[in-house]
Design a protein around this motif. Sequence first.
Motif, PDB file in Angstrom:
ATOM      1  N   ARG A 234      42.257   2.166  64.262  1.00  0.00           N
ATOM      2  CA  ARG A 234      43.301   3.064  64.077  1.00  0.00           C
ATOM      3  C   ARG A 234      44.603   2.662  63.558  1.00  0.00           C
ATOM      4  O   ARG A 234      45.282   3.296  62.679  1.00  0.00           O
ATOM      5  CB  ARG A 234      43.680   3.634  65.711  1.00  0.00           C
ATOM      6  N   SER A 235      44.825   1.397  63.551  1.00  0.00           N
ATOM      7  CA  SER A 235      46.089   0.879  62.906  1.00  0.00           C
ATOM      8  C   SER A 235      45.937   0.556  61.361  1.00  0.00           C
ATOM      9  O   SER A 235      46.906   0.952  60.634  1.00  0.00           O
ATOM     10  CB  SER A 235      46.393  -0.686  63.396  1.00  0.00           C
ATOM     11  N   ILE A 236      44.628   0.221  61.051  1.00  0.00           N
ATOM     12  CA  ILE A 236      44.236   0.244  59.716  1.00  0.00           C
ATOM     13  C   ILE A 236      44.369   1.980  58.864  1.00  0.00           C
ATOM     14  O   ILE A 236      44.841   1.767  57.854  1.00  0.00           O
ATOM     15  CB  ILE A 236      43.010  -0.568  59.222  1.00  0.00           C
ATOM     16  N   ALA A 237      43.895   2.678  59.590  1.00  0.00           N
ATOM     17  CA  ALA A 237      44.047   4.232  59.039  1.00  0.00           C
ATOM     18  C   ALA A 237      45.472   4.484  59.022  1.00  0.00           C
ATOM     19  O   ALA A 237      45.749   5.355  58.228  1.00  0.00           O
ATOM     20  CB  ALA A 237      43.084   5.103  60.035  1.00  0.00           C
ATOM     21  N   ARG A 238      46.209   4.074  59.867  1.00  0.00           N
ATOM     22  CA  ARG A 238      47.538   4.664  59.992  1.00  0.00           C
ATOM     23  C   ARG A 238      48.306   3.645  58.976  1.00  0.00           C
ATOM     24  O   ARG A 238      49.415   4.260  58.333  1.00  0.00           O
ATOM     25  CB  ARG A 238      48.503   4.266  61.357  1.00  0.00           C
ATOM     26  N   GLY A 239      47.968   2.497  58.725  1.00  0.00           N
ATOM     27  CA  GLY A 239      48.784   1.541  57.695  1.00  0.00           C
ATOM     28  C   GLY A 239      49.797   0.614  58.284  1.00  0.00           C
ATOM     29  O   GLY A 239      50.553   0.307  57.559  1.00  0.00           O
ATOM     30  N   MET A 240      49.923   0.858  59.519  1.00  0.00           N
ATOM     31  CA  MET A 240      50.807  -0.287  60.440  1.00  0.00           C
ATOM     32  C   MET A 240      50.454  -0.267  61.732  1.00  0.00           C
ATOM     33  O   MET A 240      49.514   0.484  62.244  1.00  0.00           O
ATOM     34  CB  MET A 240      52.211   0.433  60.335  1.00  0.00           C
ATOM     35  N   GLY A 241      50.857  -1.224  62.455  1.00  0.00           N
ATOM     36  CA  GLY A 241      50.413  -1.886  63.655  1.00  0.00           C
ATOM     37  C   GLY A 241      51.211  -0.861  64.612  1.00  0.00           C
ATOM     38  O   GLY A 241      52.231  -0.158  64.292  1.00  0.00           O
ATOM     39  N   PRO A 242      50.750  -0.727  65.885  1.00  0.00           N
ATOM     40  CA  PRO A 242      51.418   0.258  67.048  1.00  0.00           C
ATOM     41  C   PRO A 242      52.893  -0.266  67.267  1.00  0.00           C
ATOM     42  O   PRO A 242      53.519   0.884  67.472  1.00  0.00           O
ATOM     43  CB  PRO A 242      50.505  -0.346  68.177  1.00  0.00           C
ATOM     44  N   ILE A 243      53.356  -1.637  67.118  1.00  0.00           N
ATOM     45  CA  ILE A 243      54.840  -1.670  67.449  1.00  0.00           C
ATOM     46  C   ILE A 243      55.515  -0.925  66.283  1.00  0.00           C
ATOM     47  O   ILE A 243      56.568  -0.323  66.483  1.00  0.00           O
ATOM     48  CB  ILE A 243      55.074  -3.355  67.562  1.00  0.00           C
TER      49      ILE A 243
ATOM     50  N   ARG B 152      55.692   2.637  66.527  1.00  0.00           N
ATOM     51  CA  ARG B 152      56.589   3.224  67.604  1.00  0.00           C
ATOM     52  C   ARG B 152      57.956   3.195  67.012  1.00  0.00           C
ATOM     53  O   ARG B 152      58.850   3.969  67.295  1.00  0.00           O
ATOM     54  CB  ARG B 152      56.612   2.313  68.760  1.00  0.00           C
ATOM     55  N   LYS B 153      58.345   1.994  66.267  1.00  0.00           N
ATOM     56  CA  LYS B 153      59.780   1.960  66.031  1.00  0.00           C
ATOM     57  C   LYS B 153      59.909   2.827  65.046  1.00  0.00           C
ATOM     58  O   LYS B 153      61.219   3.595  65.143  1.00  0.00           O
ATOM     59  CB  LYS B 153      59.807   0.496  65.391  1.00  0.00           C
ATOM     60  N   GLN B 154      59.132   3.132  63.884  1.00  0.00           N
ATOM     61  CA  GLN B 154      59.259   4.261  62.700  1.00  0.00           C
ATOM     62  C   GLN B 154      59.235   5.593  63.690  1.00  0.00           C
ATOM     63  O   GLN B 154      60.284   6.421  63.076  1.00  0.00           O
ATOM     64  CB  GLN B 154      58.174   4.300  62.100  1.00  0.00           C
ATOM     65  N   GLU B 155      58.698   5.937  64.505  1.00  0.00           N
ATOM     66  CA  GLU B 155      58.699   7.200  65.453  1.00  0.00           C
ATOM     67  C   GLU B 155      60.038   7.352  66.004  1.00  0.00           C
ATOM     68  O   GLU B 155      60.652   8.648  65.814  1.00  0.00           O
ATOM     69  CB  GLU B 155      57.552   7.286  66.453  1.00  0.00           C
ATOM     70  N   ARG B 156      60.670   6.219  66.717  1.00  0.00           N
ATOM     71  CA  ARG B 156      62.029   6.249  67.074  1.00  0.00           C
ATOM     72  C   ARG B 156      63.017   6.618  65.893  1.00  0.00           C
ATOM     73  O   ARG B 156      63.974   7.411  66.398  1.00  0.00           O
ATOM     74  CB  ARG B 156      62.291   5.128  68.141  1.00  0.00           C
ATOM     75  N   GLN B 157      62.844   5.891  64.862  1.00  0.00           N
ATOM     76  CA  GLN B 157      63.795   6.107  63.863  1.00  0.00           C
ATOM     77  C   GLN B 157      63.527   7.467  63.321  1.00  0.00           C
ATOM     78  O   GLN B 157      64.773   7.869  63.044  1.00  0.00           O
ATOM     79  CB  GLN B 157      63.511   5.106  62.674  1.00  0.00           C
ATOM     80  N   VAL B 158      62.521   8.035  63.191  1.00  0.00           N
ATOM     81  CA  VAL B 158      62.497   9.334  62.788  1.00  0.00           C
ATOM     82  C   VAL B 158      63.232  10.653  63.752  1.00  0.00           C
ATOM     83  O   VAL B 158      63.849  11.347  63.422  1.00  0.00           O
ATOM     84  CB  VAL B 158      61.123   9.902  62.450  1.00  0.00           C
ATOM     85  N   THR B 159      62.914  10.292  65.069  1.00  0.00           N
ATOM     86  CA  THR B 159      63.488  10.918  66.227  1.00  0.00           C
ATOM     87  C   THR B 159      65.008  10.732  66.249  1.00  0.00           C
ATOM     88  O   THR B 159      65.710  11.986  66.286  1.00  0.00           O
ATOM     89  CB  THR B 159      62.991  10.581  67.566  1.00  0.00           C
TER      90      THR B 159
END
Length: 215
Positions: A15-24, A27-34
């Motif tokens: 899942r991380s490979i498909a997303r292109g980044m690890g879970p941590i 989550r950081k990117q999602e918080r930044q976008v929010t």
Amino acid sequence: MARCSVCGRELKDPRSIARGMGPICARKQERQVTMERLMRVCHLGGRCLNPIHLGTLLYRMEMALEHVQKPAEYALGGVTAHRILEDIRQAMRELRQSYGLDLPRGPELPWNEAKAKGVCPFGLLCRGPDLGAVAQMEAAVFTLVRALAARGVAPRDLLPHPLLESIGNMYDVLGEEERAIALRKQIKRLNSRRTPSRVLDNYYAWEALWEGTRA
């Protein structure tokens, strides 16, 4: 070897490979976008990315509507088709007025500065976000789409692409990404159905008769 696009660490989870980044990092990117979305709110409550693009999208809608009359009359009948198309055009006019698209523009300003001054960061003389007009267009278009589906016709076979896609793009530029995603999922589902050739033959026969009555 797959690596995180943010921190460069090796990725092992599929899942991380498909997303292109690890879970941590995700989550950081999602918080930044929010946080960016929370900061991107004007003095009238709008969360626009760039409402200036609405003018282009409305123009594409208007061009698309010129090719919709026949499918609309086929699916809904003359009187109802005229009402639906007029509802779409009325919503388009309301959107132009709400965002001041036909008025002179002022200078663009940073979000915080524009909010403090009580002006639009894009320089528009905007009366406030008008998602209701976009929703009205969406409802009218989907009335037509459902009527065509009831006759066994997939939207892509008779309706111009901009008629459906432009509404999703309007949600995008107004900062309503979730509504844009939901709309595109509906369109994809409706377009996944194949229109039988006999159904299209029925339409083209009706179209020939339609043209003949107006000759």
